[in-house]
Design a protein around this motif. Sequence first.
Motif, mmCIF file in Angstrom:
data_model
loop_
_atom_site.group_PDB
_atom_site.id
_atom_site.type_symbol
_atom_site.label_atom_id
_atom_site.label_comp_id
_atom_site.label_asym_id
_atom_site.label_seq_id
_atom_site.Cartn_x
_atom_site.Cartn_y
_atom_site.Cartn_z
ATOM 1 N N LYS A 21 30.097 21.068 56.350
ATOM 2 C CA LYS A 21 30.340 19.728 56.999
ATOM 3 C C LYS A 21 29.952 18.462 55.982
ATOM 4 O O LYS A 21 30.875 17.623 56.084
ATOM 5 C CB LYS A 21 29.528 19.751 58.291
ATOM 6 C CG LYS A 21 29.869 20.679 59.458
ATOM 7 C CD LYS A 21 29.107 20.539 60.564
ATOM 8 C CE LYS A 21 29.360 21.431 61.779
ATOM 9 N NZ LYS A 21 28.703 21.221 62.884
ATOM 10 N N ILE A 22 28.958 18.603 55.512
ATOM 11 C CA ILE A 22 28.727 17.563 54.542
ATOM 12 C C ILE A 22 29.506 17.330 53.500
ATOM 13 O O ILE A 22 30.015 16.283 53.069
ATOM 14 C CB ILE A 22 27.249 17.607 53.915
ATOM 15 C CG1 ILE A 22 26.102 17.550 55.050
ATOM 16 C CG2 ILE A 22 26.840 16.616 52.975
ATOM 17 C CD1 ILE A 22 24.731 18.034 54.320
ATOM 18 N N PRO A 28 41.406 15.727 39.024
ATOM 19 C CA PRO A 28 40.840 16.044 40.380
ATOM 20 C C PRO A 28 39.384 15.383 40.872
ATOM 21 O O PRO A 28 38.749 15.385 40.019
ATOM 22 C CB PRO A 28 41.253 17.307 40.744
ATOM 23 C CG PRO A 28 40.707 17.738 39.397
ATOM 24 C CD PRO A 28 41.264 17.025 38.314
ATOM 25 N N LEU A 29 39.401 15.214 42.194
ATOM 26 C CA LEU A 29 37.863 14.850 42.788
ATOM 27 C C LEU A 29 37.381 16.170 43.323
ATOM 28 O O LEU A 29 38.013 16.883 44.132
ATOM 29 C CB LEU A 29 38.046 13.737 43.783
ATOM 30 C CG LEU A 29 36.671 13.903 44.487
ATOM 31 C CD1 LEU A 29 35.622 13.094 43.591
ATOM 32 C CD2 LEU A 29 37.005 12.812 45.847
ATOM 33 N N VAL A 30 36.606 16.780 42.641
ATOM 34 C CA VAL A 30 36.006 18.118 42.913
ATOM 35 C C VAL A 30 34.655 17.990 43.711
ATOM 36 O O VAL A 30 33.866 17.600 43.163
ATOM 37 C CB VAL A 30 36.045 19.134 41.976
ATOM 38 C CG1 VAL A 30 35.599 20.594 42.663
ATOM 39 C CG2 VAL A 30 37.443 19.247 41.313
ATOM 40 N N ILE A 31 34.293 18.708 44.873
ATOM 41 C CA ILE A 31 33.048 18.687 45.619
ATOM 42 C C ILE A 31 32.533 20.189 45.465
ATOM 43 O O ILE A 31 33.559 21.102 45.886
ATOM 44 C CB ILE A 31 32.983 18.067 46.888
ATOM 45 C CG1 ILE A 31 33.540 16.508 47.082
ATOM 46 C CG2 ILE A 31 31.627 18.113 47.641
ATOM 47 C CD1 ILE A 31 32.646 15.701 46.270
ATOM 48 N N HIS A 32 31.339 20.488 45.189
ATOM 49 C CA HIS A 32 30.753 21.989 45.049
ATOM 50 C C HIS A 32 30.242 22.294 46.386
ATOM 51 O O HIS A 32 29.589 21.426 47.075
ATOM 52 C CB HIS A 32 29.589 21.812 43.924
ATOM 53 C CG HIS A 32 28.870 23.071 44.191
ATOM 54 N ND1 HIS A 32 29.053 24.351 43.483
ATOM 55 C CD2 HIS A 32 27.570 23.648 44.733
ATOM 56 C CE1 HIS A 32 28.288 25.286 43.721
ATOM 57 N NE2 HIS A 32 27.097 24.786 44.607
ATOM 58 N N PHE A 33 30.794 23.447 46.825
ATOM 59 C CA PHE A 33 30.370 24.171 47.922
ATOM 60 C C PHE A 33 29.672 25.271 47.689
ATOM 61 O O PHE A 33 28.435 25.625 48.052
ATOM 62 C CB PHE A 33 31.448 24.353 49.131
ATOM 63 C CG PHE A 33 31.032 25.173 50.130
ATOM 64 C CD1 PHE A 33 30.169 24.633 51.084
ATOM 65 C CD2 PHE A 33 31.459 26.525 50.357
ATOM 66 C CE1 PHE A 33 29.727 25.360 52.402
ATOM 67 C CE2 PHE A 33 31.066 27.196 51.336
ATOM 68 C CZ PHE A 33 30.242 26.602 52.298
ATOM 69 N N VAL A 47 22.699 15.066 45.211
ATOM 70 C CA VAL A 47 23.622 15.892 44.620
ATOM 71 C C VAL A 47 24.545 16.243 45.619
ATOM 72 O O VAL A 47 25.560 16.681 45.078
ATOM 73 C CB VAL A 47 22.575 16.992 44.058
ATOM 74 C CG1 VAL A 47 21.948 16.723 42.920
ATOM 75 C CG2 VAL A 47 22.129 17.929 45.151
ATOM 76 N N LEU A 48 24.480 16.140 46.960
ATOM 77 C CA LEU A 48 25.381 16.639 47.825
ATOM 78 C C LEU A 48 26.671 16.094 47.670
ATOM 79 O O LEU A 48 27.661 16.352 48.121
ATOM 80 C CB LEU A 48 24.949 16.849 49.241
ATOM 81 C CG LEU A 48 23.623 17.867 49.272
ATOM 82 C CD1 LEU A 48 23.249 17.842 50.865
ATOM 83 C CD2 LEU A 48 23.948 19.053 48.950
ATOM 84 N N LYS A 49 26.491 14.781 47.451
ATOM 85 C CA LYS A 49 27.606 13.740 47.404
ATOM 86 C C LYS A 49 28.122 13.252 46.237
ATOM 87 O O LYS A 49 28.777 12.505 46.127
ATOM 88 C CB LYS A 49 27.160 12.417 48.409
ATOM 89 C CG LYS A 49 26.593 12.935 49.768
ATOM 90 C CD LYS A 49 26.435 11.774 50.658
ATOM 91 C CE LYS A 49 26.209 11.968 52.093
ATOM 92 N NZ LYS A 49 25.787 10.845 52.863
#
Length: 422
Positions: free
Chosen positions: A198-199, A180-185, A375-377
């Motif tokens: 939003k980012i 999976p592609l995982v983005i940290h919130f 790091v946000l992206k």
Amino acid sequence: MTDSTKESTKEFTLERDCELRFEIESKTQIIVELKSGFAELYGTELVKAKKYTFIQGAKVAIFSYQGCVLVIKGTPDVCYIARETPMIQYLNTHSAIEQMREKADERGTTGPVTLVVGPTDVGKSTLCRILLNYAVRLGHRPIYADIDVGQGSISIPGTICSLLIERPAHIEEGFSQLAPLVIHFGHKAPDFNNELYKICVSTLADITMERLKEDKRTQSSGVIINTCGWVKGQGYQHLLHATKAFKAGIILVLDQERLYNELLRDVDSSVKVVFLPKSGGVVERSQQARAESRDFRIREYFYGSRSPLYPHSIDIKWADMKVYKIGAPSLPDSCMPLGMKAADNMTKPWPIQPGPQLLHHILALSFAENVEQDVLKKNIWGFVCVTNVDVERQTITVLSPQPRPLPNTVMLLSELQFIDSH
């Protein structure tokens, strides 16, 4: 097999377009077998004479378009046959999306991007699963995107993710979780840091839409997106933002006519907004039930559910750690440095000194090797959980799915906590 599965064996005959619904709240297991006819669970077909096991927490709806006979061993806490079900409307929705896929395939363009929206506990993730299963059964390869940070149907809560779906979901375990592609919130709800959310959504949308172009079959298959149940105020603005970020062409609104009419008013006229009823089997969950569900998802990440996993315990020196938290407590613009707004403060990585405050927290291992990278992206390698902090030795102990060494990378602090009781 528990004693409860020996207590009772019942046979249920489902007529055409009927659904058998049951819930398991107690610590027991229920075994279901399709004796004759045809049936499916959220779009995945049941195999005749194969036994399926469901455990505590399961909320199951087995539907038959043509009629069937099911055998249940065990005593569910709730069990009944429903003759009124929205499955025919869901099937018609799938058929309309399928026609768009066929046109996209002929033209070599991007397939339908569908946003599933509605308040909490109306069956959004279930509808996503049904539509995805119907798609792959016809040979498509859609992408499933989950921007609901509260529950985490792909990764752990506190993240947003996307996943390429190549085969129907397993009856008992759901979709394959490979790659999976995982983005940290890092929070359980978007309102903890609206700017960061939003980012994260924009980042996931950009990467997901680029991924569509890598394969012709995936491109024409499109994307199905599950959203948060926060649909008022800023939550509604997040839905509008997600619609634009993913360039959604279809919005499926479950159960709430007010939201349906607001979206009709506010989205571009090219976007099709469709109202659908929720299933009568959807159950409203308490805050405690939601918290328990989050805890279960994290536990499942480290220990597995049906197939047990054996995580590793690793000691790390404080000096070897690069821990950051995204966002600091909000300040008025007048207190910010010249040219910087309070919103910028909420999306900046702030260094965290390792110490007792990290105990039980989840740490995300970013693909960014240093904080100078964006790091946000960057997506996530995986997660560890801090199980012990030794102040004298200045080390922490983490629970990790993989053995040492861990990637030498930036660790992002999550507000979510997990107490390891194993």
